[in-house]
Enzyme design. Sequence first.
Site, mmCIF file in Angstrom:
data_model
loop_
_atom_site.group_PDB
_atom_site.id
_atom_site.type_symbol
_atom_site.label_atom_id
_atom_site.label_comp_id
_atom_site.label_asym_id
_atom_site.label_seq_id
_atom_site.Cartn_x
_atom_site.Cartn_y
_atom_site.Cartn_z
ATOM 1 C CD GLU A 193 -2.945 -0.896 -0.087
ATOM 2 O OE1 GLU A 193 -3.127 0.247 -0.538
ATOM 3 O OE2 GLU A 193 -3.453 -1.905 -0.594
ATOM 4 C CB CYS A 210 -14.341 3.107 -14.057
ATOM 5 S SG CYS A 210 -15.144 4.714 -13.877
ATOM 6 C CB CYS A 269 -19.379 3.008 -20.298
ATOM 7 S SG CYS A 269 -18.417 4.381 -19.623
ATOM 8 C CB CYS A 285 -18.953 -0.442 -16.565
ATOM 9 S SG CYS A 285 -18.841 0.031 -14.825
#
Length: 351
Positions: free
Chosen positions: A41, A196, A203, A206
């Site tokens: 992270e 995205c 799209c 999606c």
Amino acid sequence: MTTPWSPTDFSAKVIEYYHAHGRKHLPWQGTQDPYKIWLSEIMLQQTQVTTVIPYFERFIESFPTVTDLAQATDDQVMQHWSGLGYYSRARNLHKAAQIIETEFSGVFPQDPETIETLPGIGRSTAGAIASFAFGQPTAILDGNVKRVLARSYAIEGWPGNGKVLKALWQRAETNTPQQETAAYNQAMMDLGAIVCTRSKPDCPDCPLSKHCLAYNSNSIEQYPGKKPKKARPSKSVYWLINIRQEKVLLHKRPPSGIWGGLWALPEVQQKEMSPDQIQQLDPFVHKFSHYDLQVQPLLLSSNADKALVEKNSHPSIMEPAQADWFSLNQLNEIGLPTPVSKLLVKLLEDS
DNA sequence: AACTCGTGGGG
DNA sequence: TCCCCAAGAGT
């Protein structure tokens, strides 16, 4: 008029996407080791996955546990971060490892509020660690999640703006499910990275398009709002290359500021040496995200006045930089800024 | 709130 | 080539 996703339908779609198409085999996945998840992270902050992978592998190989990291020297840690950028991440990581050893008996804390007290860990990174390592229902809000949420709910404005950020966090908290939070969080990042995307989002494929407010108003390009652009200033410096007996003189940069904690060539604003003592090498421009650094490397001849070099190399008398001579082999054991590393490699190849 | 902090990928 | 910006945090 499209109705927005309810939080439960939204998270169900996202979790379904995780099982069907989510990324599950990155080097820091398939484990619940909080140390590995934490390290990934931190490395992934403002840094792309493909860039991080080799750094992560090398780092884990050299420092397999938080104890190994805590016991390492500053130079060892910085060497493993060399080239990755944002070096305060490495210094904070090292500090946090020592805090975990001394204040938490070597056991990574589990509650997000405690995790967030560690240096270098903010709200989103704490949420990621708590959900991935400990299965807690904590929200995250990285660039991917911001983009997916901004489009899905038509949240206007640049996310760097405080009000916009607050609205995004509000939506992130609302939509994050209490169950399967890790799968949800991972899938939100996967959706942002794979479907995205910031340009040319897919799209039609999606899982959120049905109730995506931006998509159904044909205004995907408006979200998220763009950062206001500013002029990039330019700085000019001289870098002094002083080589004696196969060793090069380097200075350790102070902890704060650019390239903090790394070893770099002595840097001066003006040159005060006579022309016969120096050789001007090819100048170049190093581009940072916020300014251009114009560098004129100066190769010092062996009879150049070393005392003068040393004097010029210390901009502040109050806080003289640490200096040392390094052989070629030793350069592999310390942290070097990318342009310094490239310049020295080129120089040694030519000689 | 605005600024600082790296480097490299991709359009 | 230039520009945007990436699994953000600290000050």
